[in-house]
Structure formats: structure tokens, C-alpha cells
Design a protein around this motif. Structure first.
Motif, PDB file in Angstrom:
ATOM      1  N   VAL A  99       0.836  -1.200   0.000  1.00 58.31           N
ATOM      2  CA  VAL A  99       0.000   0.000   0.000  1.00 58.31           C
ATOM      3  C   VAL A  99       0.872   1.251   0.000  1.00 58.31           C
ATOM      4  CG1 VAL A  99      -1.593   1.346   1.436  1.00 58.31           C
ATOM      5  CG2 VAL A  99      -2.049  -1.060   0.980  1.00 58.31           C
ATOM      6  N   ALA A 100       1.914   1.280   0.831  1.00 67.64           N
ATOM      7  CA  ALA A 100       2.790   2.451   0.885  1.00 67.64           C
ATOM      8  C   ALA A 100       3.451   2.680  -0.467  1.00 67.64           C
ATOM      9  CB  ALA A 100       3.852   2.267   1.971  1.00 67.64           C
ATOM     10  N   TRP A 101       3.989   1.628  -1.053  1.00 69.21           N
ATOM     11  CA  TRP A 101       4.654   1.754  -2.349  1.00 69.21           C
ATOM     12  C   TRP A 101       3.666   2.202  -3.429  1.00 69.21           C
ATOM     13  CZ3 TRP A 101       3.962  -1.130  -6.878  1.00 69.21           C
ATOM     14  CH2 TRP A 101       4.898  -0.878  -7.879  1.00 69.21           C
ATOM     15  N   SER A 102       2.523   1.555  -3.479  1.00 63.47           N
ATOM     16  CA  SER A 102       1.522   1.868  -4.496  1.00 63.47           C
ATOM     17  C   SER A 102       1.034   3.309  -4.360  1.00 63.47           C
ATOM     18  CB  SER A 102       0.347   0.890  -4.392  1.00 63.47           C
ATOM     19  OG  SER A 102      -0.601   1.120  -5.383  1.00 63.47           O
ATOM     20  N   PHE A 103       0.797   3.759  -3.140  1.00 60.93           N
ATOM     21  CA  PHE A 103       0.295   5.112  -2.923  1.00 60.93           C
ATOM     22  C   PHE A 103       1.350   6.157  -3.279  1.00 60.93           C
ATOM     23  CE2 PHE A 103      -0.884   8.875  -0.533  1.00 60.93           C
ATOM     24  CZ  PHE A 103      -2.231   8.990  -0.847  1.00 60.93           C
ATOM     25  N   VAL A 104       2.574   5.986  -2.779  1.00 54.06           N
ATOM     26  CA  VAL A 104       3.631   6.974  -3.027  1.00 54.06           C
ATOM     27  C   VAL A 104       3.959   7.055  -4.515  1.00 54.06           C
ATOM     28  CG1 VAL A 104       6.087   7.483  -2.644  1.00 54.06           C
ATOM     29  CG2 VAL A 104       4.629   6.861  -0.718  1.00 54.06           C
ATOM     30  N   THR A 105       4.154   5.903  -5.168  1.00 50.76           N
ATOM     31  CA  THR A 105       4.470   5.948  -6.592  1.00 50.76           C
ATOM     32  C   THR A 105       3.289   6.493  -7.395  1.00 50.76           C
ATOM     33  OG1 THR A 105       3.862   3.623  -6.924  1.00 50.76           O
ATOM     34  CG2 THR A 105       6.189   4.108  -6.491  1.00 50.76           C
ATOM     35  N   GLY A 106       2.067   6.205  -6.960  1.00 52.91           N
ATOM     36  CA  GLY A 106       0.894   6.744  -7.641  1.00 52.91           C
ATOM     37  C   GLY A 106       0.838   8.265  -7.572  1.00 52.91           C
ATOM     38  N   VAL A 107       1.076   8.807  -6.390  1.00 52.58           N
ATOM     39  CA  VAL A 107       1.062  10.267  -6.224  1.00 52.58           C
ATOM     40  C   VAL A 107       2.141  10.905  -7.095  1.00 52.58           C
ATOM     41  CG1 VAL A 107       1.560  12.133  -4.571  1.00 52.58           C
ATOM     42  CG2 VAL A 107       0.018  10.264  -3.931  1.00 52.58           C
ATOM     43  N   LEU A 108       3.325  10.301  -7.110  1.00 55.30           N
ATOM     44  CA  LEU A 108       4.414  10.869  -7.911  1.00 55.30           C
ATOM     45  C   LEU A 108       4.141  10.749  -9.410  1.00 55.30           C
ATOM     46  CD1 LEU A 108       7.399   9.679  -5.717  1.00 55.30           C
ATOM     47  CD2 LEU A 108       6.562  12.025  -6.005  1.00 55.30           C
ATOM     48  N   GLN A 109       3.473   9.681  -9.839  1.00 56.53           N
ATOM     49  CA  GLN A 109       3.120   9.554 -11.254  1.00 56.53           C
ATOM     50  C   GLN A 109       2.056  10.583 -11.643  1.00 56.53           C
ATOM     51  OE1 GLN A 109       3.023   5.013 -11.169  1.00 56.53           O
ATOM     52  NE2 GLN A 109       3.155   5.537 -13.326  1.00 56.53           N
TER      53      GLN A 109
END
Length: 190
Positions: A99-109
Motif C-alpha cells: 500500500v505504501a509503495w503503491s500510494f507513493v508511486t501513484g502520487v508521484l506519477q
């Protein structure tokens, strides 16, 4: 930002293909133990981070927005390393990492896609891949008690869709690198 991403369009395509392969493997091998899933996720996150870092590092002197893929790469590598430092993770701890990885990379994308709006038509694929990653993180946190098989299928579905969106974004950026028409500030964007 456009020059940075269009120069390394193939990294987006490669990341997307790896995500699709990971997703297909999750469906093809649903009996895989959580330990194997942890190791696969850790490897995927680490490799994804290395690709993001290499693109950012190569473009650091040419592009003002090079820090977005840099942050995404760092986040992916950190999550990958944390996953490997504690291989006895429970499914809940794995969920937190995913969840942390998916959320952070999603926000940056999403941020990278918004930065692209000034330079190219069709940046919507980058924004959609980020938004989809954020929605996936929210869904998993909303249903943390889901069974291991449901978790594997949810991760597999996310990886396939996210990967396909990255492949589409990569090929769109490849077109931009090869002289496809750019968006002018006054035109509607897709």
C-alpha cells in the motif's frame, strides 16, 4: 519533463511489461505462499526503483523535473529493501509495504503527468496509471482482512492494469520523442 520521459520511454514500457508478467504470475500460481509473494514483490519493487533512478540520474542536469522519478525510484528501492530485510513478514505487513509503495508511486506519477500537461497531449495515461495505483492502495487498506487468494488476485489485477497503462504511456512518450505533435498551451489535452 517531456524530454526526460520521452528519452527514456522504453523504461516505462519495460516497467509495464514486468508488472504485467508479475500480475500474470499471480494468477497462474495462486497457490504461491506468502513468503514467495513477499520475495517477488521485493524484487519487483527494487528493480522498478532502479529503473526509475537510472532515468532520473541520467537526466538530472538536463531537466528540472528529474526529481519526480528520483523520488519514485528511492521509494521503490526502500520498500524493496525493507521487504528483503524481514522475509518473515506477515500478510498484513506485506499489505502495508504494498500500500505504501503503491500510494507513493501513484502520487508521484500523477504529479509527473500533471507536469507533462504543459508539454504534450496524451499525458492522461501517466495520470491514469498513478490514479489507479492510488485507488489500489485505498482498496487494499479498505479490505485488509481479505483472504490470501483474494489478495494475490487483487495484486495480480493491479499489476496487469498498471503495467498496461505504463506500456501505453511509454509508447505515447516514444511518439513524442519521434516528432509527434506536441500540445500547445491553448489546446485541449486528453
Amino acid at each position: 519533463m517531456l524530454r526526460l520521459l520521452s528519452k527514456y520511454w522504453w523504461l516505462l514500457v519495460l516497467r509495464g511489461v514486468l508488472a504485467v508478467i508479475f500480475g500474470i504470475a499471480a494468477f497462474a500460481l495462486p497457490g504461491v505462499t506468502i513468503a514467495v509473494l513477499v520475495l517477488c514483490f521485493g524484487a519487483f519493487s527494487f528493480v522498478d526503483g532502479v529503473f526509475s533512478l537510472s532515468g532520473a540520474w541520467s537526466a538530472r542536469q538536463e531537466h528540472a523535473d528529474w526529481w519526480l522519478p528520483l523520488l519514485q525510484g528511492i521509494a521503490s528501492i526502500v520498500i524493496g529493501v525493507l521487504t528483503y530485510l524481514n522475509p518473515a513478514l506477515t500478510a498484513v505487513a506485506l499489505l502495508i509495504y504494498i500500500v505504501a509503495w503503491s500510494f507513493v508511486t501513484g502520487v508521484l506519477q500523477v504529479a509527473a503527468g500533471i507536469a507533462l500537461r504543459r508539454e504534450i497531449k496524451g499525458e492522461l495515461w501517466v495520470i491514469l496509471s498513478g490514479a489507479f495505483s492510488i485507488l489500489f492502495a485505498i482498496f487494499i487498506m479498505w479490505q485488509p482482512g481479505a483472504g490470501a487468494l483474494a489478495l494475490i488476485w487483487a495484486i495480480g489485477s493491479w499489476a496487469i492494469i498498471w503495467g498496461a497503462l505504463l506500456v501505453l504511456a511509454g509508447f505515447k512518450l516514444r511518439g513524442a520523442a519521434h516528432g509527434a505533435p506536441h500540445a500547445s498551451p491553448g489546446h485541449l489535452r486528453s
